[in-house]
Motif scaffolding. Sequence first.
Motif, PDB file in Angstrom:
ATOM      1  N   LEU A 109      -0.251  -6.451   3.026  1.00 41.39           N
ATOM      2  CA  LEU A 109      -0.719  -5.576   4.101  1.00 41.39           C
ATOM      3  C   LEU A 109       0.358  -5.498   5.166  1.00 41.39           C
ATOM      4  O   LEU A 109       0.628  -4.452   5.718  1.00 41.39           O
ATOM      5  N   GLU A 110       0.895  -6.645   5.502  1.00 37.67           N
ATOM      6  CA  GLU A 110       2.025  -6.695   6.424  1.00 37.67           C
ATOM      7  C   GLU A 110       2.630  -8.075   6.470  1.00 37.67           C
ATOM      8  O   GLU A 110       2.016  -9.056   6.054  1.00 37.67           O
ATOM      9  N   VAL A 117      -8.226   1.509  10.839  1.00 36.97           N
ATOM     10  CA  VAL A 117      -8.777   1.821   9.515  1.00 36.97           C
ATOM     11  C   VAL A 117      -9.838   2.899   9.742  1.00 36.97           C
ATOM     12  O   VAL A 117     -10.816   2.655  10.440  1.00 36.97           O
ATOM     13  N   GLU A 146      -1.320   5.122   5.524  1.00 39.58           N
ATOM     14  CA  GLU A 146      -1.292   4.525   4.189  1.00 39.58           C
ATOM     15  C   GLU A 146      -2.664   4.369   3.579  1.00 39.58           C
ATOM     16  O   GLU A 146      -3.685   4.405   4.265  1.00 39.58           O
ATOM     17  N   GLU A 147      -2.660   4.193   2.278  1.00 44.62           N
ATOM     18  CA  GLU A 147      -3.914   4.046   1.529  1.00 44.62           C
ATOM     19  C   GLU A 147      -4.693   2.849   2.051  1.00 44.62           C
ATOM     20  O   GLU A 147      -4.110   1.842   2.470  1.00 44.62           O
ATOM     21  N   CYS A 148      -6.011   2.982   2.028  1.00 49.74           N
ATOM     22  CA  CYS A 148      -6.859   1.886   2.488  1.00 49.74           C
ATOM     23  C   CYS A 148      -7.111   0.938   1.315  1.00 49.74           C
ATOM     24  O   CYS A 148      -7.656   1.328   0.292  1.00 49.74           O
ATOM     25  N   ALA A 157       0.862  -1.187   0.000  1.00 50.66           N
ATOM     26  CA  ALA A 157       0.000   0.000   0.000  1.00 50.66           C
ATOM     27  C   ALA A 157       0.895   1.232   0.000  1.00 50.66           C
ATOM     28  O   ALA A 157       1.950   1.239   0.627  1.00 50.66           O
ATOM     29  N   GLY A 167      -1.843  -6.271  18.214  1.00 52.32           N
ATOM     30  CA  GLY A 167      -3.081  -6.225  17.424  1.00 52.32           C
ATOM     31  C   GLY A 167      -3.851  -4.919  17.538  1.00 52.32           C
ATOM     32  O   GLY A 167      -4.911  -4.763  16.953  1.00 52.32           O
ATOM     33  N   MET A 181      -3.726  -8.554   0.643  1.00 55.20           N
ATOM     34  CA  MET A 181      -5.049  -8.119   0.208  1.00 55.20           C
ATOM     35  C   MET A 181      -5.158  -8.433  -1.277  1.00 55.20           C
ATOM     36  O   MET A 181      -4.271  -8.084  -2.065  1.00 55.20           O
ATOM     37  N   GLU A 217      -8.831 -10.539   2.295  1.00 53.62           N
ATOM     38  CA  GLU A 217      -7.505 -10.850   2.844  1.00 53.62           C
ATOM     39  C   GLU A 217      -7.219 -12.348   2.781  1.00 53.62           C
ATOM     40  O   GLU A 217      -8.124 -13.176   2.860  1.00 53.62           O
TER      41      GLU A 217
HETATM   42  P1  AMP Z   1      -2.249  -6.277  11.734  1.00 53.53           P
HETATM   43  O1  AMP Z   1      -2.826  -6.280  13.133  1.00 53.53           O
HETATM   44  O2  AMP Z   1      -1.045  -5.420  11.648  1.00 53.53           O
HETATM   45  O3  AMP Z   1      -2.106  -7.659  11.204  1.00 53.53           O
HETATM   46  O4  AMP Z   1      -3.340  -5.566  10.788  1.00 53.53           O
HETATM   47  C1  AMP Z   1      -4.667  -5.683  11.147  1.00 53.53           C
HETATM   48  C2  AMP Z   1      -5.615  -5.534  10.015  1.00 53.53           C
HETATM   49  O5  AMP Z   1      -5.696  -4.192   9.589  1.00 53.53           O
HETATM   50  C3  AMP Z   1      -5.292  -6.269   8.730  1.00 53.53           C
HETATM   51  O6  AMP Z   1      -5.566  -7.628   8.812  1.00 53.53           O
HETATM   52  C4  AMP Z   1      -6.256  -5.559   7.784  1.00 53.53           C
HETATM   53  O7  AMP Z   1      -7.571  -6.021   7.986  1.00 53.53           O
HETATM   54  C5  AMP Z   1      -6.183  -4.128   8.255  1.00 53.53           C
HETATM   55  N1  AMP Z   1      -5.266  -3.338   7.411  1.00 53.53           N
HETATM   56  C6  AMP Z   1      -3.944  -3.133   7.573  1.00 53.53           C
HETATM   57  N2  AMP Z   1      -3.456  -2.344   6.585  1.00 53.53           N
HETATM   58  C7  AMP Z   1      -4.478  -2.039   5.782  1.00 53.53           C
HETATM   59  C8  AMP Z   1      -4.625  -1.252   4.574  1.00 53.53           C
HETATM   60  N3  AMP Z   1      -3.600  -0.611   4.032  1.00 53.53           N
HETATM   61  N4  AMP Z   1      -5.849  -1.193   4.023  1.00 53.53           N
HETATM   62  C9  AMP Z   1      -6.909  -1.818   4.564  1.00 53.53           C
HETATM   63  N5  AMP Z   1      -6.845  -2.552   5.688  1.00 53.53           N
HETATM   64  C10 AMP Z   1      -5.646  -2.666   6.302  1.00 53.53           C
END
Ligand code: AMP
Length: 423
Positions: A280-281, A157, A182-184, A120, A152, A270, A189
């Motif tokens: 996403l990560e 968002v 960052e962009e949504c 993203a 977590g 994603m 997923e």
């Molecule tokens: P994480 O806890 O870091 O695994 O991220 C939690 C959740 O945030 C992810 O599973 C996605 O549902 C949401 N997320 C993270 N980055 C984005 C993004 N750039 N756009 C939309 N959803 C995101």
Amino acid sequence: MKVLVVGDGGREHALAWKLLQSLRVQRCWCVPGNGGTALLERCENIPLAVEDIDGIAQVAFKNQIDLVIVGPEVPLSLGIGDLLQKKGIPVFGPTRLGAKIESSKSWAKTLMLEAGVPVAQGKTFTNATAAKAYINQQGTPIVVKADGLAAGKGVIVTQTIPEAYAAVDDLFKMGFFRILVEECLIGEEVSILAITDGITVRSLLPAQDHKRIGEGDIGLNTGGMGAYCPAPIATPDLLQRVDEEILKPTVAALRDRGIDYRGVLYAGLMVSPQGELKVLEYNCRFGDPETQAVLPLLETPLDQVILACVQQRLEELPPLRWHLGTAVCVVAVSAGYPGKYEKGKLITGIQEAEAMGVTVFQAGTALEGDRLVTDGGRVLGVTAIRQNLSEAIIEVYKGVNSIDFEGKYYRRDIGYRARSRKG
Ligand code: AMP
Ligand code: GLY
């Protein structure tokens, strides 16, 4: 072989359970483990915190452990991998530097951009004013992320400018020095848990988590409320692209930085409605609850797979063998989770559930004498493997319903995306 598993969740129960199925694994230690690992045969819990990496290394050394598998990200980010390596104890899990792929989102993003991995678009900020100006310029929806481990709670968002501003302020107030905006991304997923020895990388079967507390993916983010595997959104073609465009370049980039990464590389992806892929990560460990759905399907002995990574000979390992069918895992949590919840509630019905042909992986549980009680937010996961997704869903819920504890909550819609995909 004597193995030691670090962690206390459903993931670690699943790891210990799977490892002990291998003929080569004689004994398992879990640090600290939970009520479920306490009851596994040939398994023993050691009551040390996962942050106590010196203590864990001493236990491993004293018991002449042949292999340590680290479940959670925190001990990895504290350097348990480096410490065990220094003591000559084989460890599955990256060094502190490798764990930065999860512990610093800005570091991970730079690595991915340099490797040409699709991510993203976004920017890193160290002050709120600049972050807010950028948000204003970009508009909403927009995602605000902490640049550090946040259990977590570090990803918000947001749908409106005031919400986004509040997220920025909250993260700085929580003590983070850097945040990302960052962009949504829109789409579905998928979790790809890959294993690597630092040179070769191989994906396990694709899984899908359900992060939100509410049915239909609404409400607060949680550690994960359920998962299924394989996830049909990850077609063979998509998996091939993940391999070529994402996993291989990432492993090469880690190597280029002198990082000897032996462990799990978990890509949270994603998939857009047009089939575009973005990371996403990354996480530096097995996902939870995904592991509770993925590992029961693995037919190749897990110790064999892990040792191939630790001994850097993954390339020689024959293709992984998998059981046919679909695994569905439903997580039962304490009332109030992911907010405040009570502990100490009596848990009944696990044996009855297992007699129905499901597997119960315990997470937030503790043994008080011979009473099993709740001891955390995510209490346990129930996994069913059946020929197809629909059957697995029916059976997993029979299992969940036969288990009881005061305040039990679970989502009734685990697997709904895959189900609607199939029509
Ligand atoms: P994480 O806890 O870091 O695994 O991220 C939690 C959740 O945030 C992810 O599973 C996605 O549902 C949401 N997320 C993270 N980055 C984005 C993004 N750039 N756009 C939309 N959803 C995101
Ligand atoms: N299932 C999400 C995670 O393990 O981070």
